[in-house]
Design a protein around this motif. Structure first.
Motif, PDB file in Angstrom:
ATOM      1  N   THR A  48       0.878  -1.158  -0.104  1.00  0.00           N
ATOM      2  CA  THR A  48      -0.025   0.194  -0.109  1.00  0.00           C
ATOM      3  C   THR A  48       0.992   1.137   0.244  1.00  0.00           C
ATOM      4  N   ALA A  49       2.024   1.171   0.844  1.00  0.00           N
ATOM      5  CA  ALA A  49       2.772   2.285   0.810  1.00  0.00           C
ATOM      6  C   ALA A  49       3.701   2.671  -0.524  1.00  0.00           C
ATOM      7  N   ASP A  50       3.881   1.498  -1.071  1.00  0.00           N
ATOM      8  CA  ASP A  50       4.591   1.656  -2.277  1.00  0.00           C
ATOM      9  C   ASP A  50       3.605   2.142  -3.493  1.00  0.00           C
ATOM     10  N   VAL A  51       2.487   1.785  -3.481  1.00  0.00           N
ATOM     11  CA  VAL A  51       1.334   2.072  -4.564  1.00  0.00           C
ATOM     12  C   VAL A  51       0.851   3.517  -4.324  1.00  0.00           C
ATOM     13  N   ASP A  52       0.963   3.864  -3.055  1.00  0.00           N
ATOM     14  CA  ASP A  52       0.379   5.207  -2.525  1.00  0.00           C
ATOM     15  C   ASP A  52       1.352   6.394  -3.255  1.00  0.00           C
ATOM     16  N   GLN A  53       2.872   6.045  -3.056  1.00  0.00           N
ATOM     17  CA  GLN A  53       3.824   6.856  -3.682  1.00  0.00           C
ATOM     18  C   GLN A  53       3.820   6.771  -5.371  1.00  0.00           C
ATOM     19  N   LEU A  54       3.446   5.634  -5.856  1.00  0.00           N
ATOM     20  CA  LEU A  54       3.584   5.601  -7.311  1.00  0.00           C
ATOM     21  C   LEU A  54       2.368   6.441  -7.978  1.00  0.00           C
ATOM     22  N   THR A  55       1.221   6.425  -7.034  1.00  0.00           N
ATOM     23  CA  THR A  55      -0.128   6.925  -7.714  1.00  0.00           C
ATOM     24  C   THR A  55      -0.346   8.239  -6.905  1.00  0.00           C
ATOM     25  N   HIS A 162       7.322  -3.342  -5.345  1.00  0.00           N
ATOM     26  CA  HIS A 162       8.476  -2.608  -4.656  1.00  0.00           C
ATOM     27  C   HIS A 162       9.507  -2.353  -5.873  1.00  0.00           C
ATOM     28  N   HIS A 163       9.612  -3.472  -6.575  1.00  0.00           N
ATOM     29  CA  HIS A 163      10.602  -3.119  -7.692  1.00  0.00           C
ATOM     30  C   HIS A 163      10.235  -2.027  -8.920  1.00  0.00           C
ATOM     31  N   TRP A 164       8.906  -1.848  -8.964  1.00  0.00           N
ATOM     32  CA  TRP A 164       8.323  -0.694  -9.665  1.00  0.00           C
ATOM     33  C   TRP A 164       8.567   0.469  -9.168  1.00  0.00           C
ATOM     34  N   TRP A 165       8.421   0.553  -7.797  1.00  0.00           N
ATOM     35  CA  TRP A 165       8.505   1.718  -7.046  1.00  0.00           C
ATOM     36  C   TRP A 165       9.940   2.341  -7.078  1.00  0.00           C
ATOM     37  N   ARG A 166      10.913   1.421  -6.841  1.00  0.00           N
ATOM     38  CA  ARG A 166      12.301   1.722  -6.812  1.00  0.00           C
ATOM     39  C   ARG A 166      12.706   1.988  -8.275  1.00  0.00           C
ATOM     40  N   MET A 167      12.279   1.418  -9.303  1.00  0.00           N
ATOM     41  CA  MET A 167      12.457   1.987 -10.466  1.00  0.00           C
ATOM     42  C   MET A 167      12.118   3.524 -10.709  1.00  0.00           C
ATOM     43  N   ALA A 168      10.853   3.683 -10.512  1.00  0.00           N
ATOM     44  CA  ALA A 168      10.241   4.853 -10.788  1.00  0.00           C
ATOM     45  C   ALA A 168      11.026   5.989  -9.703  1.00  0.00           C
ATOM     46  N   ALA A 169      11.410   5.690  -8.646  1.00  0.00           N
ATOM     47  CA  ALA A 169      11.889   6.629  -7.828  1.00  0.00           C
ATOM     48  C   ALA A 169      13.245   7.020  -8.401  1.00  0.00           C
ATOM     49  N   THR A 170      14.049   5.982  -8.600  1.00  0.00           N
ATOM     50  CA  THR A 170      15.492   6.139  -9.037  1.00  0.00           C
ATOM     51  C   THR A 170      15.567   7.042 -10.167  1.00  0.00           C
ATOM     52  N   ARG A 175      16.124   9.465  -4.144  1.00  0.00           N
ATOM     53  CA  ARG A 175      16.905   8.335  -3.582  1.00  0.00           C
ATOM     54  C   ARG A 175      15.870   7.569  -2.596  1.00  0.00           C
ATOM     55  N   PRO A 176      15.686   6.226  -2.589  1.00  0.00           N
ATOM     56  CA  PRO A 176      14.628   5.519  -1.941  1.00  0.00           C
ATOM     57  C   PRO A 176      14.628   5.820  -0.532  1.00  0.00           C
ATOM     58  N   ASP A 177      15.882   6.206   0.059  1.00  0.00           N
ATOM     59  CA  ASP A 177      15.782   6.613   1.442  1.00  0.00           C
ATOM     60  C   ASP A 177      15.142   7.768   1.719  1.00  0.00           C
ATOM     61  N   GLN A 178      15.161   8.655   0.859  1.00  0.00           N
ATOM     62  CA  GLN A 178      14.222  10.001   0.712  1.00  0.00           C
ATOM     63  C   GLN A 178      12.567   9.843   0.912  1.00  0.00           C
ATOM     64  N   LEU A 179      12.265   8.531  -0.067  1.00  0.00           N
ATOM     65  CA  LEU A 179      10.980   8.403   0.012  1.00  0.00           C
ATOM     66  C   LEU A 179      10.399   7.679   1.211  1.00  0.00           C
ATOM     67  N   TYR A 180      11.472   6.650   1.818  1.00  0.00           N
ATOM     68  CA  TYR A 180      11.046   5.844   2.897  1.00  0.00           C
ATOM     69  C   TYR A 180      10.874   6.776   4.031  1.00  0.00           C
ATOM     70  N   LYS A 181      11.438   7.959   4.139  1.00  0.00           N
ATOM     71  CA  LYS A 181      11.062   9.031   5.403  1.00  0.00           C
ATOM     72  C   LYS A 181       9.755   9.668   5.058  1.00  0.00           C
ATOM     73  N   LEU A 182       9.103   9.649   3.896  1.00  0.00           N
ATOM     74  CA  LEU A 182       7.950  10.320   3.660  1.00  0.00           C
ATOM     75  C   LEU A 182       6.724   9.574   3.769  1.00  0.00           C
ATOM     76  N   ARG A 183       6.980   8.157   4.018  1.00  0.00           N
ATOM     77  CA  ARG A 183       5.685   7.388   4.222  1.00  0.00           C
ATOM     78  C   ARG A 183       4.927   7.621   5.687  1.00  0.00           C
TER      79      ARG A 183
END
Length: 183
Positions: A48-55, A162-170, A175-183
């Motif tokens: 859910t957290a990955d999908v929220d940041q993707l969408t 999670h793989h899609w989230w990481r590809m979209a983020a980078t 940086r993935p660690d930046q987005l982890y903090k925003l969850r």
């Protein structure tokens, strides 16, 4: 006639009696310990957290102000599209160079879109309404369908999302660690 590389003496660590080179007295790096396996509830919340940041738009607080960024899929789409052309009116653009198309980002976006379509078919999800962005709507449907799916399917889906989230983020410059903090 011999070439120069044949006349060089062997490296010091290859001469008999010498020890191989070390890492300067430091121990060689150890592999990172494996993360504990995720429970079903934490797997669902991660999906859910990955999908929220993707969408959904990403909100960042900076010095007392909230800055809203587009969702990761929109940012990745924008990063793929070459821009920078100037227009000279309504019918013709000014001569000038356009930035090259980022093939690595187009490949990532294509992989994400293909994966979303595959999971939509695999789980026999309903079709989203016509007025919505199809990929975002199906991603949200995937997150909603995860709690009722078999645990093995949820694990596989979680890894994919999670793989899609990481590809979209980078690909969009995060940086993935930046987005982890925003969850």
């Amino acid at each position: 006639m011999s070439s120069a590389w044949q006349r060089r003496p062997p490296p010091r660590h290859l001469i008999a009696g010498d020890s191989p080179p070390t890492t300067g007295g430091r121990l060689p790096p150890q592999p990172a310990p494996e993360a504990p396996p995720l429970t079903t509830a934490t797997r669902h919340s991660a999906i859910t957290a990955d999908v929220d940041q993707l969408t959904r738009p990403i909100h960042v607080a900076v010095q007392g102000r909230v800055i809203t960024h587009p969702c990761l899929l929109d940012q990745l789409r924008e990063a793929c599209t070459p821009t920078g052309g100037r227009t000279l009116g309504t019918t013709r653009s000014a001569p000038g160079s356009r930035p090259p198309l980022r093939l690595d980002l187009v490949s990532s976006l294509t992989e994400i879109y293909g994966g979303i379509a595959t999971w939509h078919s695999r789980l026999s999800l309903p079709h989203p309404p016509c007025h919505q962005d199809w990929h975002k709507a199906v991603l949200r449907l995937l997150a909603e369908a995860a709690p009722t799916a078999a645990p093995a399917i949820v694990d596989y889906l979680g890894d994919e999302v999670h793989h899609w989230w990481r590809m979209a983020a980078t690909g969009s410059g995060w940086r993935p660690d930046q987005l982890y903090k925003l969850r």
